[in-house]
Scaffold this motif. Sequence first.
Motif, PDB file in Angstrom:
ATOM      1  N   UNK A 231       0.803  -1.233   0.000  1.00 11.18           N
ATOM      2  CA  UNK A 231       0.000   0.000   0.000  1.00 11.18           C
ATOM      3  C   UNK A 231       0.833   1.279   0.000  1.00 11.18           C
ATOM      4  N   UNK A 232       2.027   1.241   0.574  1.00 11.46           N
ATOM      5  CA  UNK A 232       2.861   2.446   0.635  1.00 11.46           C
ATOM      6  C   UNK A 232       3.872   2.493  -0.516  1.00 11.46           C
ATOM      7  N   UNK A 233       3.592   1.834  -1.620  1.00  8.80           N
ATOM      8  CA  UNK A 233       4.596   1.731  -2.682  1.00  8.80           C
ATOM      9  C   UNK A 233       5.019   3.100  -3.208  1.00  8.80           C
ATOM     10  N   UNK A 234       4.124   4.079  -3.140  1.00  8.08           N
ATOM     11  CA  UNK A 234       4.487   5.412  -3.636  1.00  8.08           C
ATOM     12  C   UNK A 234       5.515   6.098  -2.746  1.00  8.08           C
ATOM     13  N   UNK A 235       5.772   5.516  -1.543  1.00 11.92           N
ATOM     14  CA  UNK A 235       6.775   6.095  -0.644  1.00 11.92           C
ATOM     15  C   UNK A 235       8.195   5.697  -1.020  1.00 11.92           C
ATOM     16  N   UNK A 236       8.344   4.675  -1.862  1.00  6.74           N
ATOM     17  CA  UNK A 236       9.687   4.243  -2.240  1.00  6.74           C
ATOM     18  C   UNK A 236      10.353   5.297  -3.111  1.00  6.74           C
ATOM     19  N   UNK A 237      11.656   5.436  -2.939  1.00  8.17           N
ATOM     20  CA  UNK A 237      12.437   6.353  -3.770  1.00  8.17           C
ATOM     21  C   UNK A 237      13.830   5.777  -3.944  1.00  8.17           C
ATOM     22  N   UNK A 238      14.630   6.432  -4.754  1.00  2.00           N
ATOM     23  CA  UNK A 238      15.954   5.909  -5.087  1.00  2.00           C
ATOM     24  C   UNK A 238      17.009   6.268  -4.056  1.00  2.00           C
ATOM     25  N   UNK A 239      16.646   7.053  -3.053  1.00  2.00           N
ATOM     26  CA  UNK A 239      17.635   7.502  -2.079  1.00  2.00           C
ATOM     27  C   UNK A 239      17.615   6.689  -0.787  1.00  2.00           C
ATOM     28  N   UNK A 240      16.427   6.324  -0.326  1.00  2.00           N
ATOM     29  CA  UNK A 240      16.337   5.619   0.953  1.00  2.00           C
ATOM     30  C   UNK A 240      16.889   4.208   0.836  1.00  2.00           C
ATOM     31  N   UNK A 241      17.632   3.817   1.827  1.00  2.00           N
ATOM     32  CA  UNK A 241      18.140   2.453   1.892  1.00  2.00           C
ATOM     33  C   UNK A 241      18.439   2.127   3.348  1.00  2.00           C
ATOM     34  N   UNK A 242      18.840   0.886   3.596  1.00  2.00           N
ATOM     35  CA  UNK A 242      19.148   0.487   4.963  1.00  2.00           C
ATOM     36  C   UNK A 242      17.933   0.591   5.858  1.00  2.00           C
ATOM     37  N   UNK A 243      18.161   0.858   7.148  1.00  2.00           N
ATOM     38  CA  UNK A 243      17.064   0.817   8.102  1.00  2.00           C
ATOM     39  C   UNK A 243      16.154   2.035   8.038  1.00  2.00           C
ATOM     40  N   UNK A 244      16.411   2.962   7.128  1.00  2.00           N
ATOM     41  CA  UNK A 244      15.397   3.975   6.867  1.00  2.00           C
ATOM     42  C   UNK A 244      14.146   3.331   6.273  1.00  2.00           C
ATOM     43  N   UNK A 245      14.321   2.121   5.748  1.00  2.00           N
ATOM     44  CA  UNK A 245      13.192   1.341   5.232  1.00  2.00           C
ATOM     45  C   UNK A 245      12.743   0.318   6.271  1.00  2.00           C
ATOM     46  N   UNK A 246      12.725   0.733   7.540  1.00  2.00           N
ATOM     47  CA  UNK A 246      12.328  -0.145   8.628  1.00  2.00           C
ATOM     48  C   UNK A 246      10.930  -0.723   8.407  1.00  2.00           C
ATOM     49  N   UNK A 247      10.100  -0.028   7.650  1.00  2.00           N
ATOM     50  CA  UNK A 247       8.704  -0.436   7.488  1.00  2.00           C
ATOM     51  C   UNK A 247       8.522  -1.540   6.440  1.00  2.00           C
ATOM     52  N   UNK A 248       9.642  -1.988   5.800  1.00  2.00           N
ATOM     53  CA  UNK A 248       9.556  -3.223   5.011  1.00  2.00           C
ATOM     54  C   UNK A 248       9.552  -4.367   6.012  1.00  2.00           C
ATOM     55  N   UNK A 249       8.377  -4.689   6.482  1.00  2.00           N
ATOM     56  CA  UNK A 249       8.171  -5.569   7.642  1.00  2.00           C
ATOM     57  C   UNK A 249       7.120  -6.623   7.303  1.00  2.00           C
ATOM     58  N   UNK A 250       7.309  -7.800   7.840  1.00  2.00           N
ATOM     59  CA  UNK A 250       6.345  -8.877   7.586  1.00  2.00           C
ATOM     60  C   UNK A 250       6.472  -9.928   8.692  1.00  2.00           C
ATOM     61  N   UNK A 251       5.382 -10.653   8.917  1.00  2.00           N
ATOM     62  CA  UNK A 251       5.453 -11.821   9.786  1.00  2.00           C
ATOM     63  C   UNK A 251       4.654 -11.760  11.057  1.00  2.00           C
ATOM     64  N   UNK A 252       3.985 -10.645  11.339  1.00  2.00           N
ATOM     65  CA  UNK A 252       3.282 -10.519  12.601  1.00  2.00           C
ATOM     66  C   UNK A 252       2.081 -11.419  12.767  1.00  2.00           C
TER      67      UNK A 252
END
Length: 760
Positions: A231-252
């Motif tokens: 749902x947040x795919x529009x938030x992706x950009x070419x600059x963010x990487x590493x744990x700034x993408x903490x919200x790439x989360x799954x498994x709860x």
Amino acid sequence: MMIKSGPTGARTFPEKNIVVDLVVAGGGLSGVCAAITAARQGLKVALVQDRPVLGGNASSEVRLWVLGATSHMGNNNRWAREGGLVDEILVENTCRNPEGNGVIFDMILLDKVKQEPNITLLLNTAVYQADMRDASLIRSLRAYCSQNQTEYVLTAPLFIDASGDGVAGFLSGAAFRMGAEKKEEFGELFAPSEEYGELLGHSLYFYSKDTGRPVKFVPPAFALDDITKVPRFSSFNAKDHGCKLWWIEYGGRLDTVHDTETIKWELWKVVYGVWNYIKNSGKFPEAETLTLEWVGMIPGKRESRRFEGDYIMRQQDIVEQRTFEDAVAFGGWSIDLHPADGVFSEKPGCNQWHSKGIYQIPYRSIYSRNIRNLFLGGRTISVSHVAYGSTRVMATSAHVTQAAAMAAVICKEKGLLPADMNAHMPELQQRLLQTGQYIPGKRFVSPQDHAASANISASSELVLKEFPGKPLLKPLDVSTAQMVPLQKGKVPAFIFHAESNGATTLEAELRISSRNGNHTPDETLARQSIAVQPGRNCMKLEFDAEMKDNTYAFIIFHKNPAVTMHFTEKRVTGILSVFNTVNKAVSNFGKQTPPEDIGMEAFEFWCPQRRPEGHNLDFKTAEGLNVFKAENVRNGLERPTTEPNAWVADWQDVQPALTLEWNEPKNISSIELFFDTDYDHPMESVLMSHPESVMPFCVRSYRVKDETGRVLAEKKDNYQSFNRIQLQEPATTRKLVIEVEHPSPDVPAAICAVRCYSGN
């Protein structure tokens, strides 16, 4: 060529027995801090880690930054970086690795552990069995190393489980919980619904780099082919990487222990699908020369088992900042819960609600209630799911596990089990405090400390009447407050300067925290409207107010872009400016306004800015702030709290020195010095860089002399908070003189604590 003949048929791997005083299961930051803490106190320690590197979620395998109560400087917890060993590591990393390289952080942790002769380190070694003396006592842990095909039997009287998933606790039969408690069990209004989910998921990160030339990317067949499933795919950009993408989360919604491999594959699908989207959708032309440099091989885990101690912490303990007689550590991260569906959820990636200040963590929450020789460390401690949302972060976890390690030391010395330590709580607290482990509400006091009986004087004591030098002019684009430590009694007058091109009005307030020791300015003592004329204005603020306690006051100037205020480039230990700004990374939008039914409080955020910003407002006060006295070095506090708690030399003192004198000779074998390494700076361990490698307040060079002028110890290029000096030969003297140098022309020298002892 080596040929060994032997029986054909089934064989077994060689077995090695290791007998120590303490076994620490798990080599994340918590396990590392526990092992080193115990080893330095004389215990023989086995540190067993199932990965090839130390650091856990902070390591180069996961690359999550270490954070705790400071919360990216995005909350009202001032001077709240955790103390003791975790502080030493973060200060070391900031000095040697200010760029935030995860591989260098691995090296620093390994270096710290290998410097301790009392630690036996086992990497790539997984605990798989607990051998029990009886149903409540562990005899040994069995572990297997895949690299040398060796089995280990780790025998000790005491164990610390800092493994994250609680492998030692699980195998030994320790009582544990998974999933969220219902609101009714602990009266926690923030307890999540089933729709939101009962567990936090795992995350997995990636890094990219610019090659300077076009790079193509062909995704694997398993990559997520429809990015709109996120749902947040529009938030992706070419600059963010590493744990700034903490919200790439799954498994709860899965078993976050036994389904980890399933969760990892789903995260890999997302990560490679995201990179395919960035590289091949045509929406990111700036990504043409980027390549995928690194993708995590294991996910960073947030939540799995929580073990039960004699006390289970809950939401109210955090929000109300409840006090405990057996407090041994503290926390301060927000209560940070995530939707169980993670990256596939329509809900925000997290739900963070902050408390007004830091909170105590009790000893009764860091040992198992039914396995009598098992300490709980890291994120396995005894907390509810809601409280876990705050206590789970790495700096808090490490701080807690240092306390468990020190308790293990005393247990070994006295022949005790963990639950027996409650009768020895003052000793545990004092030994923790001696190492720099800050415990809110506690002061270090030792009858063995000769500084307690000394006559203490100084070459000068700063009485802060004004900042020397030229002012720095900055527009009042955001509401700004100068924190000033005031003494009980009438509030003195202050003078500030402002400039404007036209006539306007400036609104000022004097605030304090409604709870002494907090730094949330939620109680207004006085207000003042100031008419600002064109040109330079000298503004005298005379607040008709009384201070009931020694504490910090906030002199607030509300936002007015038409006004330019005078700031200063000078900085002083315990003097700080804060700003009513926004830090979306920690759900700080200037003011916290929670729903009425979740048990959280509404208040404003007043937070510092990272250097080189965050300048102090340039003020004058005729009486002067006389709070930097030499006596402060023995008040049992090594950081600012309600006062700066430091001796600070005068700006003009060309040879700052602190002198301790006794009426009769003292035999001195060791000296402990604490310096100001800016406990307000969070020192994120990876990804984020830092404005300097050595904190600007920290004394770099010092000498210690006896009454004859003989140099007993000398150090240059210091950058650490805690310096322990073990003299080669004891010195018998009536006087110690500690000579220091100002860190820079903009920062006067400060010492936070001095202690000296006979013997070892």
